[in-house]
Design a protein around this motif. Structure first.
Motif, PDB file in Angstrom:
ATOM      1  N   GLN A 143      -0.025  -1.560   9.913  1.00 61.95           N
ATOM      2  CA  GLN A 143      -0.748  -0.857  10.986  1.00 61.95           C
ATOM      3  C   GLN A 143      -1.323   0.465  10.460  1.00 61.95           C
ATOM      4  O   GLN A 143      -2.476   0.826  10.735  1.00 61.95           O
ATOM      5  N   MET A 144      -0.504   1.155   9.674  1.00 59.66           N
ATOM      6  CA  MET A 144      -0.991   2.417   9.102  1.00 59.66           C
ATOM      7  C   MET A 144      -2.212   2.154   8.222  1.00 59.66           C
ATOM      8  O   MET A 144      -3.197   2.902   8.279  1.00 59.66           O
TER       9      MET A 144
ATOM     10  N   TRP B 242       0.842  -1.174   0.000  1.00 56.25           N
ATOM     11  CA  TRP B 242       0.000   0.000   0.000  1.00 56.25           C
ATOM     12  C   TRP B 242       0.887   1.238   0.000  1.00 56.25           C
ATOM     13  O   TRP B 242       1.932   1.207   0.643  1.00 56.25           O
TER      14      TRP B 242
ATOM     15  N   PHE C 220      -9.422   4.753   0.910  1.00 64.46           N
ATOM     16  CA  PHE C 220      -8.054   4.668   0.382  1.00 64.46           C
ATOM     17  C   PHE C 220      -7.524   3.234   0.356  1.00 64.46           C
ATOM     18  O   PHE C 220      -6.327   3.004   0.282  1.00 64.46           O
TER      19      PHE C 220
ATOM     20  N   ARG D  64       5.555  -1.261   9.767  1.00 64.46           N
ATOM     21  CA  ARG D  64       4.426  -0.520  10.337  1.00 64.46           C
ATOM     22  C   ARG D  64       3.382  -0.136   9.291  1.00 64.46           C
ATOM     23  O   ARG D  64       2.330   0.416   9.630  1.00 64.46           O
TER      24      ARG D  64
ATOM     25  N   ARG E  51     -10.202   5.146   9.793  1.00 64.03           N
ATOM     26  CA  ARG E  51     -10.525   6.565   9.767  1.00 64.03           C
ATOM     27  C   ARG E  51     -11.309   6.972   8.522  1.00 64.03           C
ATOM     28  O   ARG E  51     -12.159   7.846   8.583  1.00 64.03           O
TER      29      ARG E  51
ATOM     30  N   GLU F 248      11.142   1.126   8.736  1.00 57.10           N
ATOM     31  CA  GLU F 248       9.896   1.149   9.512  1.00 57.10           C
ATOM     32  C   GLU F 248       8.745   0.523   8.748  1.00 57.10           C
ATOM     33  O   GLU F 248       7.585   0.669   9.127  1.00 57.10           O
TER      34      GLU F 248
ATOM     35  N   GLU G 103      -5.201   1.736  10.253  1.00 57.16           N
ATOM     36  CA  GLU G 103      -5.695   2.991  10.820  1.00 57.16           C
ATOM     37  C   GLU G 103      -6.350   3.870   9.757  1.00 57.16           C
ATOM     38  O   GLU G 103      -7.341   4.555  10.020  1.00 57.16           O
ATOM     39  N   VAL G 104      -5.788   3.840   8.565  1.00 57.59           N
ATOM     40  CA  VAL G 104      -6.415   4.576   7.459  1.00 57.59           C
ATOM     41  C   VAL G 104      -7.804   3.998   7.198  1.00 57.59           C
ATOM     42  O   VAL G 104      -8.779   4.726   7.013  1.00 57.59           O
TER      43      VAL G 104
ATOM     44  N   LEU H  82       2.642   8.164   0.536  1.00 56.19           N
ATOM     45  CA  LEU H  82       3.262   7.525   1.696  1.00 56.19           C
ATOM     46  C   LEU H  82       4.736   7.911   1.749  1.00 56.19           C
ATOM     47  O   LEU H  82       5.450   7.768   0.756  1.00 56.19           O
ATOM     48  N   ILE H  83       5.169   8.395   2.904  1.00 60.70           N
ATOM     49  CA  ILE H  83       6.586   8.681   3.119  1.00 60.70           C
ATOM     50  C   ILE H  83       6.975   7.969   4.404  1.00 60.70           C
ATOM     51  O   ILE H  83       6.464   8.297   5.478  1.00 60.70           O
ATOM     52  N   CYS H  84       7.843   6.982   4.303  1.00 60.18           N
ATOM     53  CA  CYS H  84       8.107   6.121   5.453  1.00 60.18           C
ATOM     54  C   CYS H  84       9.548   5.619   5.384  1.00 60.18           C
ATOM     55  O   CYS H  84      10.008   5.208   4.316  1.00 60.18           O
TER      56      CYS H  84
END
Lengths: 350, 350
Positions: free
Chosen positions: B336-337, B10, B349, B333, B344, B330, B340-341, B324-326
């Motif tokens: 998990q993001m 993603w 998305f 994660r 929310r 990391e 959460e997206v 996405l900037i990661c």
């Protein structure tokens, strides 16, 4: 004054739609429109002139439909602020030799509008009774290194001081000293003067420039004005009013005020004046989910989702066809980047 | 096998168009299409089955127009690899009880195609003469912590070893030991077996699962197959073939090869296998101008310009509506993001 190209706000500010035409805050009004809204409370609508570059004439008309076409002065070339101001002064002088003028950039932000109105009204009173080139000094709220400063001298009337010096942008150490002394104010580039006062100053300190306009004195306010400008304006020296007149004249005064002003000259200044969330991130328009990220400013197209992790003190500016990711502390390099993008892709991303 | 959702990729891999359907390398072929191209050199075109989720059936048809509709097995539910493989085994068994099968993910990358072909041909020969569940082991090129490893045992025929153990993803220290010993190979999730061999293994190690398919043995290869699957498949246990069968069976063998393989399971793995410029940045499709930036992977819509400064070891993935900037380190994660997206913004998305 609406002719700038705002290259430091690239990739949002673009050659075909510079900073002043952008709705930075998602309020539905561009910086130019916000400036108009501010001025129309102080000046009759048909007394507002917009000096812009020819290429932006159509944009000005679209964004300010209430401004009559004859009140848009379209420069055939970019020549900095002194020729712009000289033209406006001659144009206004032809309509009313007794006029008072306020000159303001169209791409700055003023958050304390009531204070601004009061300040301008007092300023008009002052120039009515003094042969003064009046500038507005902004009470500094931080040791900003991106602004020029005005050092104040003697107070000549309550709230109005003689200008002692204009300074270039200081380094951080000097900026701190400036702020601590209480003698230095930010130069907002907003000026008030009578037609006669600025014309005399132009004649004295920029005789070459003044000579050009003087030679066509009978054309201003007539149907020949635009043709005259198109022929002569490009030969005007490219110089700022600050450097050409304000720093040299001896009748320069400053009215100091706390206006919630920002020149929005950089992404960092936009960051500074914007509301921040608990992690110190600023979000313009887009949805942001930030993990381990602080001190950033995010700008992206409406409705775009930005998910970031591990980013500290960056500018993230997604303008659709261009994405800029740059540390806030490095943004003085954006100009260089823009030049290199221009070289590599011609005008494509300009 | 083409039913995954690829959430670790993603925002490029999306629920309605997961990783296997994406043209990651801008070659004009998606990972699924590249997998088909690879297999069609080894297997007659009409012997290629695609097991996918119902929601991707149309995408498979669009991307693989040469695959006949009856060769697309559409799962009504996501149940991991064992039910997928069991269905395919029963389906193929009904058509040809003597068939040899190769099972392959559709979202991996294999760069050494000739070596792959040779490996598969040798593998088919091996399972013709051995009652074997054969898996492909990839010679490790680095102590990767994102892969499972296969420890080899005795060689039973040149190039074919008994599997000693399958291991979970190791930590870095253990991965280094694995690579140094020369006894450990990456588990590529590519399997070869005869219909009878896998069916017996399913019956022995996953009797519940096998029982479901066994109960409809007369329906495979008939017009009743899909209705039977729609009724029974959702009740199959969700379990992987590795955990359910391979780690338990005693007739598991491995053929080791250096195939230029990557599971493309993560942005980092895409970074690893991609050509890098002198600063160690990987660019997919978009134009990138990078200042003081290294070790990054950039992906953006075709033709987009990405200008970055001061970014080290990041994933920058601009998928149009999501940016996405990661940090590469990391990326575990991201799942998990994504959750959460999802919470929310609902499915917006996803």
């Amino acid at each position: 004054m609406c002719g700038g190209i705002g290259s430091r706000f690239w990739p949002y500010s673009r050659t075909d739609k510079p900073k002043q035409f952008i709705d930075f805050f998602g309020t539905g009004r561009s910086l130019l429109q916000m400036t108009y809204d501010r001025m129309v409370r102080l000046v009759p609508a048909d007394h507002i002139l917009v000096v812009t570059n020819e290429r932006y004439e159509q944009l000005v008309k679209e964004q300010l439909p209430d401004v009559k076409p004859e009140n848009i002065l379209s420069e055939p070339d970019r020549r900095n602020t002194a020729p712009c101001i000289a033209w406006a002064a001659y144009h206004i002088g032809a309509l009313d030799p007794e006029a008072s003028i306020i000159v303001t950039p169209s791409d700055h932000l003023i958050m304390r509008e009531a204070a601004f109105e009061e300040c301008v009204e007092r300023g008009f009173d002052f120039i009515d009774s003094h042969d003064a080139l009046l500038t507005i000094g902004i009470t500094p709220t931080r040791p900003e290194t991106g602004y020029g400063y005005i050092q104040i001298g003697d107070e000549v009337s309550p709230g109005f001081m003689k200008v002692k010096t204009f300074t270039e942008k200081p380094d951080l150490e000097l900026a701190r000293v400036f702020v601590d002394t209480g003698e230095f104010f930010w130069n907002a580039g907003i000026f008030l003067w009578k037609v006669d006062t600025i014309k005399r100053a132009l004649a004295k300190y920029l005789p070459d420039l003044d000579g050009i306009f003087c030679s066509g004195a009978d054309k201003f306010g007539t149907s020949c004005e635009k043709e005259f400008i198109d022929c002569t304006f490009p030969s005007a020296p490219s110089i700022s009013i600050d450097f050409g007149v304000m720093e040299k004249a001896d009748n320069v005064y400053v009215e100091c005020a706390d206006l919630g002003w920002s020149d929005l000259g950089t992404w960092s200044s936009l960051y500074e004046i914007s509301p921040k969330n608990i992690a110190g991130n600023v979000t313009q328009k887009c949805n942001v989910m930030a993990y381990d990220s602080s001190g950033n400013i995010f700008m992206a197209p409406d409705g775009k989702l930005v998910v970031v992790s591990g980013l500290k003190d960056f500018i993230v500016a997604d303008a659709g066809d261009v994405l800029l990711i740059c540390p806030k502390g490095e943004e003085q390099r954006i100009r260089q980047m823009v030049n290199e993008v221009n070289q590599r892709f011609d005008d494509k991303f300009m």
